[in-house]
Design a protein around this motif. Structure first.
Motif, PDB file in Angstrom:
ATOM      1  N   ASN A 130      27.322  62.970  57.476  1.00  0.00           N
ATOM      2  CA  ASN A 130      26.662  62.780  58.779  1.00  0.00           C
ATOM      3  C   ASN A 130      26.680  61.303  59.170  1.00  0.00           C
ATOM      4  O   ASN A 130      25.803  60.836  59.885  1.00  0.00           O
ATOM      5  N   SER A 131      27.705  60.579  58.706  1.00  0.00           N
ATOM      6  CA  SER A 131      27.753  59.123  58.885  1.00  0.00           C
ATOM      7  C   SER A 131      28.002  58.701  60.320  1.00  0.00           C
ATOM      8  O   SER A 131      27.754  57.544  60.672  1.00  0.00           O
ATOM      9  N   THR A 132      28.518  59.607  61.165  1.00  0.00           N
ATOM     10  CA  THR A 132      28.722  59.262  62.581  1.00  0.00           C
ATOM     11  C   THR A 132      27.898  60.167  63.500  1.00  0.00           C
ATOM     12  O   THR A 132      28.213  60.303  64.674  1.00  0.00           O
ATOM     13  N   TYR A 133      26.864  60.785  62.949  1.00  0.00           N
ATOM     14  CA  TYR A 133      25.955  61.550  63.791  1.00  0.00           C
ATOM     15  C   TYR A 133      25.269  60.626  64.785  1.00  0.00           C
ATOM     16  O   TYR A 133      24.840  59.531  64.442  1.00  0.00           O
ATOM     17  N   LEU A 134      25.177  61.088  66.025  1.00  0.00           N
ATOM     18  CA  LEU A 134      24.390  60.413  67.062  1.00  0.00           C
ATOM     19  C   LEU A 134      23.333  61.399  67.561  1.00  0.00           C
ATOM     20  O   LEU A 134      23.448  62.608  67.313  1.00  0.00           O
ATOM     21  N   PRO A 135      22.305  60.925  68.262  1.00  0.00           N
ATOM     22  CA  PRO A 135      21.245  61.844  68.704  1.00  0.00           C
ATOM     23  C   PRO A 135      21.742  63.052  69.490  1.00  0.00           C
ATOM     24  O   PRO A 135      21.199  64.156  69.333  1.00  0.00           O
ATOM     25  N   ALA A 136      22.767  62.871  70.326  1.00  0.00           N
ATOM     26  CA  ALA A 136      23.282  64.008  71.102  1.00  0.00           C
ATOM     27  C   ALA A 136      23.883  65.069  70.185  1.00  0.00           C
ATOM     28  O   ALA A 136      23.734  66.278  70.432  1.00  0.00           O
ATOM     29  N   ILE A 137      24.554  64.643  69.116  1.00  0.00           N
ATOM     30  CA  ILE A 137      25.134  65.598  68.172  1.00  0.00           C
ATOM     31  C   ILE A 137      24.026  66.278  67.372  1.00  0.00           C
ATOM     32  O   ILE A 137      24.084  67.482  67.099  1.00  0.00           O
ATOM     33  N   PHE A 138      23.018  65.511  66.981  1.00  0.00           N
ATOM     34  CA  PHE A 138      21.873  66.093  66.286  1.00  0.00           C
ATOM     35  C   PHE A 138      21.226  67.166  67.148  1.00  0.00           C
ATOM     36  O   PHE A 138      20.917  68.263  66.670  1.00  0.00           O
ATOM     37  N   MET A 139      21.004  66.864  68.419  1.00  0.00           N
ATOM     38  CA  MET A 139      20.369  67.817  69.329  1.00  0.00           C
ATOM     39  C   MET A 139      21.189  69.101  69.434  1.00  0.00           C
ATOM     40  O   MET A 139      20.656  70.202  69.331  1.00  0.00           O
ATOM     41  N   TYR A 140      22.496  68.969  69.610  1.00  0.00           N
ATOM     42  CA  TYR A 140      23.355  70.150  69.739  1.00  0.00           C
ATOM     43  C   TYR A 140      23.363  70.963  68.452  1.00  0.00           C
ATOM     44  O   TYR A 140      23.232  72.190  68.474  1.00  0.00           O
ATOM     45  N   THR A 141      23.509  70.289  67.322  1.00  0.00           N
ATOM     46  CA  THR A 141      23.605  70.980  66.037  1.00  0.00           C
ATOM     47  C   THR A 141      22.341  71.756  65.724  1.00  0.00           C
ATOM     48  O   THR A 141      22.382  72.932  65.336  1.00  0.00           O
ATOM     49  N   PHE A 142      21.181  71.124  65.897  1.00  0.00           N
ATOM     50  CA  PHE A 142      19.937  71.792  65.535  1.00  0.00           C
ATOM     51  C   PHE A 142      19.543  72.850  66.562  1.00  0.00           C
ATOM     52  O   PHE A 142      18.889  73.837  66.209  1.00  0.00           O
ATOM     53  N   SER A 143      19.942  72.672  67.815  1.00  0.00           N
ATOM     54  CA  SER A 143      19.578  73.644  68.845  1.00  0.00           C
ATOM     55  C   SER A 143      20.408  74.910  68.745  1.00  0.00           C
ATOM     56  O   SER A 143      19.881  76.024  68.884  1.00  0.00           O
ATOM     57  N   PHE A 144      21.708  74.768  68.506  1.00  0.00           N
ATOM     58  CA  PHE A 144      22.615  75.908  68.637  1.00  0.00           C
ATOM     59  C   PHE A 144      23.271  76.350  67.332  1.00  0.00           C
ATOM     60  O   PHE A 144      23.733  77.479  67.244  1.00  0.00           O
ATOM     61  N   ASN A 145      23.361  75.471  66.350  1.00  0.00           N
ATOM     62  CA  ASN A 145      24.005  75.856  65.101  1.00  0.00           C
ATOM     63  C   ASN A 145      23.015  76.176  63.987  1.00  0.00           C
ATOM     64  O   ASN A 145      23.318  76.961  63.093  1.00  0.00           O
ATOM     65  N   ARG A 146      21.850  75.557  64.012  1.00  0.00           N
ATOM     66  CA  ARG A 146      20.874  75.765  62.944  1.00  0.00           C
ATOM     67  C   ARG A 146      19.646  76.547  63.382  1.00  0.00           C
ATOM     68  O   ARG A 146      18.713  76.716  62.599  1.00  0.00           O
ATOM     69  N   GLY A 147      19.643  76.999  64.617  1.00  0.00           N
ATOM     70  CA  GLY A 147      18.549  77.848  65.078  1.00  0.00           C
ATOM     71  C   GLY A 147      17.211  77.153  65.126  1.00  0.00           C
ATOM     72  O   GLY A 147      16.169  77.776  64.883  1.00  0.00           O
ATOM     73  N   GLU A 148      17.192  75.854  65.436  1.00  0.00           N
ATOM     74  CA  GLU A 148      15.936  75.090  65.541  1.00  0.00           C
ATOM     75  C   GLU A 148      15.831  74.549  66.968  1.00  0.00           C
ATOM     76  O   GLU A 148      15.909  73.350  67.206  1.00  0.00           O
ATOM     77  N   LEU A 149      15.644  75.458  67.914  1.00  0.00           N
ATOM     78  CA  LEU A 149      15.636  75.078  69.326  1.00  0.00           C
ATOM     79  C   LEU A 149      14.507  74.106  69.636  1.00  0.00           C
ATOM     80  O   LEU A 149      14.673  73.174  70.427  1.00  0.00           O
TER      81      LEU A 149
END
Length: 300
Positions: A248-267
């Motif tokens: 996750n070395s190049t994660y940015l807040p926008a990627i975090f938001m997308y990943t947790f909202s739609f891929n990890r089921g943490e809307l």
């Protein structure tokens, strides 16, 4: 119809026609911008997980967000990406604008060359730079094939340096646009300023440093505002280049938001991260607007 009645109707039309023309745009903005911001804000204090759940949960999602190490890594990466990106774009864009302002030959062609990257989507830019920086296929491999066997550039595979590869690609795409903004500001400076300063014995560097550049404060304000906006919303460029990796070395807040909202089921957590991104935008925007309005009042 009497002239008095005609003039009153004309005044009424002048008053209401602009409001009627603007009202659809205002309504759309209220619903699809501010309305959705309000919905996202409520989801961030709800029990939403895989699907929206409007049961009030207080600040639980924010506590969950701030306990997440990936979020803090994303916030840290935003600084490592945003500060060099903005600084290099401003410095390089201003330098290129000053050089083009010297009425050099083929200025139009050079302007087109510098502006061309901005015509590409960030997906195309990310894919191209992923290949260019690939140690096994891209520019490092080409240089080694030319005879420099000891040359190595593997930042894109290094968790500590991969974020700077994102900076390189973003600077390449955005500098031309910044240059165009600065060049427009330079072209708005009265040529008599240069002549008067040269008569007083000032050199070209001094003229730009002490007279021209300080007078371009509104342009700097616009450039900083646009670059800050690009920094905070950067998503597709990172997805195309590194997909947030290595790790996750190049994660940015926008990627975090997308990943947790739609891929990890943490809307709810994703909505909380969105509100933190909005707070970051406001924290940048308000001081910039205050400084600009204060300088305008002082100038008046």
């Amino acid at each position: 119809m009497t002239p008095r009645r005609t003039s009153s109707l004309a005044a009424l039309a002048d008053r209401w026609i602009p409001k009627l023309v603007l009202s659809p745009s205002i309504l759309v903005s209220l619903v699809f911008v501010y309305g959705f911001i309000a919905i996202t804000g409520y989801l961030s204090i709800s029990k939403s997980r895989l699907m929206p759940n409007y049961t009030f949960a207080g600040l639980d999602r924010y506590v969950q967000l701030f306990d997440n190490d990936v979020w803090w890594r994303s916030a840290k990466n935003l600084g490592w990406f945003g500060i060099p990106f903005i600084a290099i774009c401003v410095g390089l864009g201003l330098l290129l604008a000053i050089l083009l302002d010297q009425k050099i030959r083929n200025e139009g062609a050079l302007r087109a060359v510098f502006l061309y990257p901005m015509a590409l989507s960030f997906i195309v830019t990310g894919t191209a730079w992923q290949w260019i920086l690939n140690p096994d296929l891209g520019l490092p491999k080409i240089i080694q094939d030319w005879g420099w066997k000891g040359f190595s550039f593997s930042w894109i595979d290094d968790p500590d340096k991969a974020i700077f590869c994102i900076v390189i690609a973003a600077v390449w795409q955005s500098t031309g646009f910044v240059m165009a903004l600065f060049l427009a500001g330079l072209r708005g400076v009265d040529s008599e300023v240069f002549k008067a300063a040269q008569v007083d014995g000032a050199g070209l560097v001094t003229i730009y440093r002490k007279i021209v550049i300080p007078s371009m404060r509104p342009v700097f304000f616009s450039v900083l505002l646009i670059l800050c906006h690009l920094t905070i919303k950067t998503f597709d460029l990172v997805i195309a280049m590194t997909s947030g990796g290595p790790g996750n070395s190049t994660y940015l807040p926008a990627i975090f938001m997308y990943t947790f909202s739609f891929n990890r089921g943490e809307l709810g957590v994703g909505a909380a991260s969105s509100m933190m991104m909005l707070a970051t935008v406001v924290a940048v925007l308000v001081p910039l607007m205050y400084m600009e309005s204060r300088s305008t009042r002082n100038a008046a």
